[in-house]
Write a protein that holds these residues in place. Structure first.
Motif, mmCIF file in Angstrom:
data_model
loop_
_atom_site.group_PDB
_atom_site.id
_atom_site.type_symbol
_atom_site.label_atom_id
_atom_site.label_comp_id
_atom_site.label_asym_id
_atom_site.label_seq_id
_atom_site.Cartn_x
_atom_site.Cartn_y
_atom_site.Cartn_z
ATOM 1 N N GLY A 198 0.776 -1.231 0.000
ATOM 2 C CA GLY A 198 0.000 0.000 0.000
ATOM 3 C C GLY A 198 0.810 1.286 0.000
ATOM 4 O O GLY A 198 0.250 2.362 -0.204
ATOM 5 N N ASP A 199 2.124 1.177 0.250
ATOM 6 C CA ASP A 199 2.955 2.393 0.245
ATOM 7 C C ASP A 199 4.393 1.995 -0.098
ATOM 8 O O ASP A 199 5.346 2.397 0.579
ATOM 9 C CB ASP A 199 2.889 3.068 1.618
ATOM 10 N N LEU A 200 4.512 1.212 -1.162
ATOM 11 C CA LEU A 200 5.791 0.556 -1.452
ATOM 12 C C LEU A 200 6.713 1.452 -2.281
ATOM 13 O O LEU A 200 7.046 1.156 -3.420
ATOM 14 C CB LEU A 200 5.529 -0.785 -2.162
ATOM 15 N N HIS A 201 7.134 2.552 -1.671
ATOM 16 C CA HIS A 201 8.083 3.438 -2.351
ATOM 17 C C HIS A 201 9.493 3.178 -1.810
ATOM 18 O O HIS A 201 9.676 2.332 -0.916
ATOM 19 C CB HIS A 201 7.656 4.894 -2.193
ATOM 20 N N THR A 202 10.454 3.901 -2.320
ATOM 21 C CA THR A 202 11.843 3.627 -1.913
ATOM 22 C C THR A 202 12.147 4.140 -0.498
ATOM 23 O O THR A 202 13.221 3.864 0.032
ATOM 24 C CB THR A 202 12.839 4.243 -2.924
ATOM 25 N N GLY A 203 11.187 4.858 0.107
ATOM 26 C CA GLY A 203 11.325 5.197 1.531
ATOM 27 C C GLY A 203 10.836 4.055 2.414
ATOM 28 O O GLY A 203 11.021 4.084 3.630
ATOM 29 N N SER A 204 10.210 3.057 1.821
ATOM 30 C CA SER A 204 9.747 1.888 2.579
ATOM 31 C C SER A 204 10.675 0.701 2.380
ATOM 32 O O SER A 204 10.297 -0.446 2.642
ATOM 33 C CB SER A 204 8.330 1.489 2.144
ATOM 34 N N VAL A 205 11.863 0.964 1.876
ATOM 35 C CA VAL A 205 12.860 -0.099 1.689
ATOM 36 C C VAL A 205 14.118 0.329 2.423
ATOM 37 O O VAL A 205 14.595 1.454 2.251
ATOM 38 C CB VAL A 205 13.177 -0.306 0.184
ATOM 39 N N ILE B 205 9.774 -2.219 4.838
ATOM 40 C CA ILE B 205 9.221 -1.791 6.123
ATOM 41 C C ILE B 205 7.882 -1.059 5.899
ATOM 42 O O ILE B 205 7.479 -0.819 4.755
ATOM 43 C CB ILE B 205 10.212 -0.857 6.872
ATOM 44 N N ASP B 206 7.217 -0.733 7.009
ATOM 45 C CA ASP B 206 6.103 0.232 7.020
ATOM 46 C C ASP B 206 4.828 -0.132 6.246
ATOM 47 O O ASP B 206 4.258 0.746 5.565
ATOM 48 C CB ASP B 206 6.589 1.578 6.443
ATOM 49 N N PRO B 207 4.322 -1.372 6.368
ATOM 50 C CA PRO B 207 3.096 -1.684 5.590
ATOM 51 C C PRO B 207 1.792 -1.253 6.278
ATOM 52 O O PRO B 207 0.806 -1.985 6.257
ATOM 53 C CB PRO B 207 3.180 -3.211 5.471
ATOM 54 N N GLU B 208 1.751 -0.062 6.839
ATOM 55 C CA GLU B 208 0.539 0.357 7.544
ATOM 56 C C GLU B 208 -0.634 0.672 6.602
ATOM 57 O O GLU B 208 -1.781 0.733 7.041
ATOM 58 C CB GLU B 208 0.836 1.562 8.430
ATOM 59 N N PHE B 209 -0.316 0.863 5.311
ATOM 60 C CA PHE B 209 -1.378 1.123 4.338
ATOM 61 C C PHE B 209 -1.929 -0.185 3.743
ATOM 62 O O PHE B 209 -2.705 -0.154 2.801
ATOM 63 C CB PHE B 209 -0.870 2.001 3.199
HETATM 64 MG MG MG Z 1 5.521 4.960 5.408
#
Ligand code: MG
Ligand code: SR1
Length: 433
Positions: free
Chosen positions: A240-247, A257-261
């Motif tokens: 749901g928010d799989l951008h390069t800030g979530s890697v 990381i960060d699959p809160e979406f």
């Molecule tokens: Mg995030």
């Protein structure tokens, strides 16, 4: 100062500060792992994302990352409440991802539902991929790892792998994450295409392009189709928010990381998010190179990564389907004879072709929102010279608009990379507003 009266928090919830977290950890079994005197642990709040608090806790023995959901959007403040339940969805998604893509997400050490808090493995010396890419660092294992992550998670949470009953159970499990979906629905699929209070862009340089996007009927129809697909296509559990800030990664280890979406949504949204952020970084390189051309080799790496991500994802998703296609979608029993097997192989290719088109559309939407909407990314924001930033953004918008409106003309991921290369080389630098 937080206005707690406006915010919905359950009894027992409090926003932790460093001393509060120290006391909490000292009372948990985790204390044994940290060891020593809690007063000697170092704790820092390092969150630089849009929503949450993130603490790094270190002792002489080990370290943890602790994420706590705030009852509001951190980027905006307490005027924008946001449910704490996102920590529950993040915890659930991380647990599912750990099962399907072991070693590609951080390990969970503790979850506190009341405090909306997750204690995780400290990823060290990993860095956020976006930051690495701004510094021009290539990641040789990235495409292989992220394609494994996406293929495994998307396939194994779909009805290609699950019985209809279990699949609907997953839909039910994630159906309450509506506030986070709403952020996406508004910030990605709606606001960049209208005058909205949250919007901002590099003005005055991009004023004309922003206005023409707001007036672009073809684009608004295309993004609305994508929005409908986002709302109404529960194909798999997506990050749901799989951008390069979530890697977070090193040269040889990749973690998502960060699959809160997370929710049950269209698979192409995840793949598209990733590709969008690689492409945005590609166009941003003009603002990060020491002299013209200094990052040319890195540009080649980025576009190669774009191609590899899609090609490996496609290959691995099909391989999962061939090996584990026991779900109620495409019942194996209908395709058992040799003719049936050949037909099923063709169906799989058609499925991936459709998913490719979804991926390009969603990638385009993700690119446009980071330039015209509320939440921008540092790849572009850290370009201090506004004309240079506007040049990178204008090129990104041109590609995104074409990807979304003329999706059918992109027959392969190679043609996407080629279009990016062409736009980067041929669209002149912005000279004046
Ligand atoms: Mg995030
Ligand atoms: C108000 S939240 C803005 C963005 O931050 C998150 O990382 C998501 O990308 C969301 O759209």
């Amino acid at each position: 100062m937080v206005n707690e009266t406006k915010l919905q928090t359950p009894p027992g919830y409090r926003i932790l500060d460093i001393d509060g977290l120290r006391a909490l950890l000292a009372g948990l079994p985790l204390r044994e792992k940290l060891g020593g005197d809690p007063k000697e642990w170092t704790i820092e709040e390092v969150g630089d994302g849009n929503l949450n608090l993130v603490f790094i806790v270190r002792s002489s023995a080990t370290g943890f990352a602790v994420k706590q959901a705030l009852p509001y959007v951190r980027l905006v403040g307490d005027s924008w409440p946001l449910p704490l339940s996102r920590a529950h969805y993040e915890h659930m998604a991380l647990s599912i991802q750990a099962k399907h893509a072991a070693g590609l997400v951080p390990a969970i050490h503790h979850y506190d539902k009341t405090l909306a808090l997750i204690v995780m493995e400290l990823l060290d010396p990993h860095i956020i991929m976006r930051r690495g890419m701004i510094s021009g660092i290539p990641y040789p294992k990235f495409a292989d790892d992220i394609s494994t992550f996406m293929a495994a998670n998307l396939f194994h949470t779909s009805a290609l792998a699950h019985s209809a009953h279990d699949f609907k159970g997953l839909i039910a499990d994630f159906s309450g994450n509506t506030a986070l979906c709403r952020i996406t629905e508004d910030l990605i699929f709606t606001e960049p295409y209208m005058m909205a209070e949250n919007n901002r862009w590099t003005s005055p340089w991009l004023d004309g392009q922003a206005a023409s996007i707001r007036a672009d009927v073809d684009l608004k129809c295309a993004v609305s189709k994508l929005k409908l697909k986002f709302i109404g296509s529960p194909e798999a559990m997506i990050h749901g928010d799989l951008h390069t800030g979530s890697v977070m990664l090193t040269a040889d280890d990749t973690r998502v990381i960060d699959p809160e979406f997370a929710f049950m949504g269209p698979m192409g949204f995840d793949v598209g998010a990733l590709i969008a952020n690689l492409l945005l970084n590609y166009f941003s390189q003009i603002g990060h190179e020491g002299h013209v051309g200094a990052r040319d080799e890195y540009r080649v790496w980025i576009l190669d990564a774009v191609e590899q991500v899609w090609m490996l994802f496609r290959r691995k998703f099909i391989a999962q389907w061939e090996a584990h296609g026991t779900g109620d979608g495409y019942p194996a029993v209908l395709f058992e004879d040799p003719a049936g097997k050949a037909i099923l192989a063709r169906e799989r290719d058609a499925y991936m072709d459709r998913l490719f088109r979804d991926t390009l559309g969603f990638a385009a939407a993700k690119m446009i929102r980071r330039i015209l909407g509320l939440a921008h990314n540092i790849d572009l924001e850290w370009i201090t010279d506004e004309q240079t930033r506007a040049t990178a953004e204008a090129r990104s918008l041109l590609l995104a608009r074409d990807l979304m409106v003329n999706t059918e003309s992109y027959g392969s991921i190679g043609t996407v990379a080629e279009a990016a290369r062409r736009i980067n080389a041929l669209v002149p630098d912005i000279k004046g507003p």
